[in-house]
Design an enzyme around this catalytic site. Structure first.
Site, PDB file in Angstrom:
ATOM      1  CG  ASN A 112      -1.768   1.205   1.371  1.00  0.00           C
ATOM      2  OD1 ASN A 112      -2.377   1.629   0.381  1.00  0.00           O
ATOM      3  ND2 ASN A 112      -1.867   1.791   2.561  1.00  0.00           N
ATOM      4  CB  SER A 141       4.983   5.173   4.255  1.00  0.00           C
ATOM      5  OG  SER A 141       5.284   6.232   5.134  1.00  0.00           O
ATOM      6  CG  ASP A 150      -2.530   3.173   6.781  1.00  0.00           C
ATOM      7  OD1 ASP A 150      -2.532   2.573   5.694  1.00  0.00           O
ATOM      8  OD2 ASP A 150      -3.318   4.108   7.033  1.00  0.00           O
TER       9      ASP A 150
HETATM   10  C1  GAR Z   1      -2.794   8.986  -2.697  1.00  0.00           C
HETATM   11  O1  GAR Z   1      -2.327  10.175  -2.102  1.00  0.00           O
HETATM   12  C2  GAR Z   1      -2.588   7.814  -1.761  1.00  0.00           C
HETATM   13  O2  GAR Z   1      -1.401   7.886  -1.019  1.00  0.00           O
HETATM   14  C3  GAR Z   1      -3.778   7.973  -0.852  1.00  0.00           C
HETATM   15  O3  GAR Z   1      -4.830   8.296  -1.720  1.00  0.00           O
HETATM   16  C4  GAR Z   1      -4.305   9.017  -2.834  1.00  0.00           C
HETATM   17  C5  GAR Z   1      -4.767   8.323  -4.098  1.00  0.00           C
HETATM   18  O4  GAR Z   1      -4.427   9.076  -5.218  1.00  0.00           O
HETATM   19  N1  GAR Z   1      -4.058   6.771  -0.141  1.00  0.00           N
HETATM   20  C6  GAR Z   1      -4.531   6.759   1.092  1.00  0.00           C
HETATM   21  O5  GAR Z   1      -4.814   7.768   1.699  1.00  0.00           O
HETATM   22  C7  GAR Z   1      -4.722   5.383   1.689  1.00  0.00           C
HETATM   23  N2  GAR Z   1      -5.030   5.480   3.080  1.00  0.00           N
HETATM   24  P1  GAR Z   1      -4.537   8.447  -6.682  1.00  0.00           P
HETATM   25  O6  GAR Z   1      -5.933   7.817  -6.787  1.00  0.00           O
HETATM   26  O7  GAR Z   1      -4.386   9.606  -7.595  1.00  0.00           O
HETATM   27  O8  GAR Z   1      -3.457   7.426  -6.837  1.00  0.00           O
END
Ligand code: GAR
Length: 206
Positions: A112, A141, A150
């Site tokens: 993840n 991370s 997480d």
């Molecule tokens: C990213 O910033 C990812 O790190 C976060 O959601 C966004 C997805 O962006 N994930 C989380 O917060 C998981 N807990 P994307 O759809 O443009 O890849």
């Protein structure tokens, strides 16, 4: 052999795009076999379709009557991934807590990306949490997925300094640029079988 990836997402899919770009550029030895989502409207599904990758929407509502809806849902997701011959699962903005039912189907093969320097600020809205806490440094991370949200062993991280006047939007955008570099790099280490998990510690083999 190329790493056979399945990607789970719920939204925009910019990390998926970064993974696909790295594959195209030859810096990530992988193929994305399927992209699956819990949201039919996820823009990431459309991005995958545009790039010729099979997509599947798995509707959580269909499992609401099950005795254990979340587990039943996750088994269905796992089955879809297995049908597409997925070896490793990358969560890329997948906004559902993954149950052990799914994690068990991909032991040490589910990763993840999270927009903070774990173990600080796990869970939802990490960038907002960071700003509200008044932290001066955050980042992103990549970690193995385990039962605790997480909490899995960390593969790699990148720090981002918080600027005066940062908003959730400006900070998220700056972190995202680093996510797009970090995630393909972590997946390449997995593809090269260079990650060794020893308890909480992930060793990167030469
Ligand atoms: C990213 O910033 C990812 O790190 C976060 O959601 C966004 C997805 O962006 N994930 C989380 O917060 C998981 N807990 P994307 O759809 O443009 O890849």
């Amino acid at each position: 052999m190329a790493l056979e990836l399945g990607v789970l997402l719920s939204g925009r899919g910019s990390n998926l795009a970064a993974i696909l770009d790295a594959i195209q550029e030859g810096t990530l030895d992988a193929t994305v076999k399927v992209v699956a989502s819990n949201k039919s409207t996820a823009a990431g599904l459309a991005r995958a379709t545009e790039r010729g990758i099979p997509t599947v929407f798995i509707d959580p509502k269909l499992f609401a009557q099950e005795e254990h809806p979340r587990e039943a849902y996750d088994v269905a997701v796992g089955n879809v991934l297995k049908e597409h011959r997925v070896e490793c699962v990358a969560l890329a903005g997948y906004m559902r807590i993954v149950t052990p039912a799914l994690i068990r189907m991909f032991p040490s093969q589910m990763v993840n990306i999270h927009p903070s320097l774990l173990p600080a600020f796990p869970g939802l809205d990490a960038q907002r949490q960071v700003l509200e806490w008044g932290a001066k440094v955050s980042g992103c991370s990549v970690h193995f997925v385990t039962e605790g949200v997480d909490e899995g062993p960390i593969i790699c991280q990148k720090a981002v300094v918080i600027a005066e006047g940062d908003t959730v939007e400006t900070l998220s955008a700056r972190i995202l640029e680093h996510e797009h570099q970090l995630y393909p790099r972590a997946l390449q280490l997995l593809a090269q079988k260079r990650l060794q998990i020893e308890g909480r510690i992930v060793r990167v083999l030469p």
